[in-house]
Design a protein around this motif. Structure first.
Motif, PDB file in Angstrom:
ATOM      1  N   LYS A  85       7.086  10.332   2.505  1.00 49.45           N
ATOM      2  CA  LYS A  85       7.934  11.458   2.098  1.00 49.45           C
ATOM      3  C   LYS A  85       7.966  11.507   0.585  1.00 49.45           C
ATOM      4  O   LYS A  85       8.345  10.528  -0.056  1.00 49.45           O
ATOM      5  CB  LYS A  85       9.347  11.272   2.629  1.00 49.45           C
ATOM      6  CG  LYS A  85       9.393  11.312   4.135  1.00 49.45           C
ATOM      7  CD  LYS A  85      10.766  11.005   4.671  1.00 49.45           C
ATOM      8  CE  LYS A  85      10.705  11.035   6.200  1.00 49.45           C
ATOM      9  NZ  LYS A  85      11.977  10.654   6.801  1.00 49.45           N
ATOM     10  N   GLU A 145       5.775  15.922   3.322  1.00 46.83           N
ATOM     11  CA  GLU A 145       5.554  14.821   4.261  1.00 46.83           C
ATOM     12  C   GLU A 145       4.058  14.651   4.466  1.00 46.83           C
ATOM     13  O   GLU A 145       3.395  15.569   4.945  1.00 46.83           O
ATOM     14  CB  GLU A 145       6.228  15.128   5.603  1.00 46.83           C
ATOM     15  CG  GLU A 145       7.740  14.978   5.550  1.00 46.83           C
ATOM     16  CD  GLU A 145       8.398  15.335   6.886  1.00 46.83           C
ATOM     17  OE1 GLU A 145       9.632  15.219   6.961  1.00 46.83           O
ATOM     18  OE2 GLU A 145       7.673  15.737   7.820  1.00 46.83           O
ATOM     19  N   THR A 157      12.699  21.751   6.208  1.00 43.87           N
ATOM     20  CA  THR A 157      11.304  21.603   6.643  1.00 43.87           C
ATOM     21  C   THR A 157      10.980  22.650   7.702  1.00 43.87           C
ATOM     22  O   THR A 157      11.864  23.088   8.437  1.00 43.87           O
ATOM     23  CB  THR A 157      11.066  20.212   7.268  1.00 43.87           C
ATOM     24  OG1 THR A 157      12.137  19.940   8.169  1.00 43.87           O
ATOM     25  CG2 THR A 157      11.012  19.139   6.222  1.00 43.87           C
ATOM     26  N   ASP A 209       1.746  25.556   9.009  1.00 47.23           N
ATOM     27  CA  ASP A 209       2.078  25.395   7.593  1.00 47.23           C
ATOM     28  C   ASP A 209       0.810  25.571   6.754  1.00 47.23           C
ATOM     29  O   ASP A 209       0.140  24.610   6.403  1.00 47.23           O
ATOM     30  CB  ASP A 209       2.686  24.004   7.388  1.00 47.23           C
ATOM     31  CG  ASP A 209       3.079  23.759   5.951  1.00 47.23           C
ATOM     32  OD1 ASP A 209       2.941  24.683   5.133  1.00 47.23           O
ATOM     33  OD2 ASP A 209       3.524  22.643   5.644  1.00 47.23           O
ATOM     34  N   ARG A 226       2.827  18.389   5.280  1.00 49.96           N
ATOM     35  CA  ARG A 226       3.780  19.457   5.596  1.00 49.96           C
ATOM     36  C   ARG A 226       4.655  19.650   4.360  1.00 49.96           C
ATOM     37  O   ARG A 226       5.165  18.684   3.798  1.00 49.96           O
ATOM     38  CB  ARG A 226       4.695  19.085   6.776  1.00 49.96           C
ATOM     39  CG  ARG A 226       4.004  18.669   8.044  1.00 49.96           C
ATOM     40  CD  ARG A 226       3.587  19.787   8.933  1.00 49.96           C
ATOM     41  NE  ARG A 226       4.678  20.581   9.460  1.00 49.96           N
ATOM     42  CZ  ARG A 226       4.477  21.694  10.186  1.00 49.96           C
ATOM     43  NH1 ARG A 226       3.233  22.091  10.450  1.00 49.96           N
ATOM     44  NH2 ARG A 226       5.484  22.402  10.634  1.00 49.96           N
ATOM     45  N   GLY A 239       7.928  21.181   2.419  1.00 46.77           N
ATOM     46  CA  GLY A 239       9.294  21.644   2.632  1.00 46.77           C
ATOM     47  C   GLY A 239       9.991  21.889   1.315  1.00 46.77           C
ATOM     48  O   GLY A 239       9.354  21.892   0.267  1.00 46.77           O
ATOM     49  N   GLU A 283      12.892  27.077  10.462  1.00 48.23           N
ATOM     50  CA  GLU A 283      13.092  25.863   9.662  1.00 48.23           C
ATOM     51  C   GLU A 283      14.219  24.985  10.209  1.00 48.23           C
ATOM     52  O   GLU A 283      15.185  25.482  10.786  1.00 48.23           O
ATOM     53  CB  GLU A 283      13.409  26.234   8.208  1.00 48.23           C
ATOM     54  CG  GLU A 283      12.229  26.832   7.461  1.00 48.23           C
ATOM     55  CD  GLU A 283      12.608  27.378   6.094  1.00 48.23           C
ATOM     56  OE1 GLU A 283      11.765  27.358   5.197  1.00 48.23           O
ATOM     57  OE2 GLU A 283      13.761  27.851   5.927  1.00 48.23           O
TER      58      GLU A 283
END
Lengths: 84, 84
Positions: free
Chosen positions: A5, A44, B9, B16, B38, B40, B72
């Motif tokens: 993250k 992520e 997210t 995405d 991913r 966010g 989301e």
């Protein structure tokens, strides 16, 4: 396999017009208790194990692509996934 | 005063394209071990104490302004700041 993250934030000294706009919108919606908003990015990453050290790889990725070190700071958390 | 960290997210089921573009860029830079990204949003809110419960306020703000609940998910962490 790792789940990483990454949090990218603007440095304290850098103005954040997007955050200012959100603060104003919140005030317009009558959330006067919110005094400041700073917007950042959250990513992520799914990373396979390789012969390179995970911290080394992530730091390289962050400075080369994900964050702009001139105006942004980043931090990250690594979780190792174990499949049983 | 509270410092609230909000993470927004995309839901698992939502594509995405921005994350896909980052994955491809990382592969082009030879970080083949990164298999998925991913993207966010990350927001830091400074919130004054008020008569309303902080969780209630933050949940309202997130669903009304910061996140789109259709596509989301959000989560948040509240830190209370104490000045001595």
């Amino acid at each position: 396999m790792y789940k990483v993250k990454v949090f990218v934030t603007l440095r304290e000294s850098v103005l954040d017009p997007q955050g200012k706009a959100v603060t104003q919108s919140l005030h317009a919606l009558n959330y006067k208790e919110v005094t400041d908003v700073r917007i950042g990015k959250y990513m992520e990453l799914t990373v396979e194990k390789s012969e390179r050290n995970i911290d080394e790889v992530i730091n390289e990725i962050c400075t080369r692509l994900l964050a702009n070190p001139v105006i942004e700071d980043y931090r990250y958390e690594v979780e190792e996934c174990v499949f049983l």
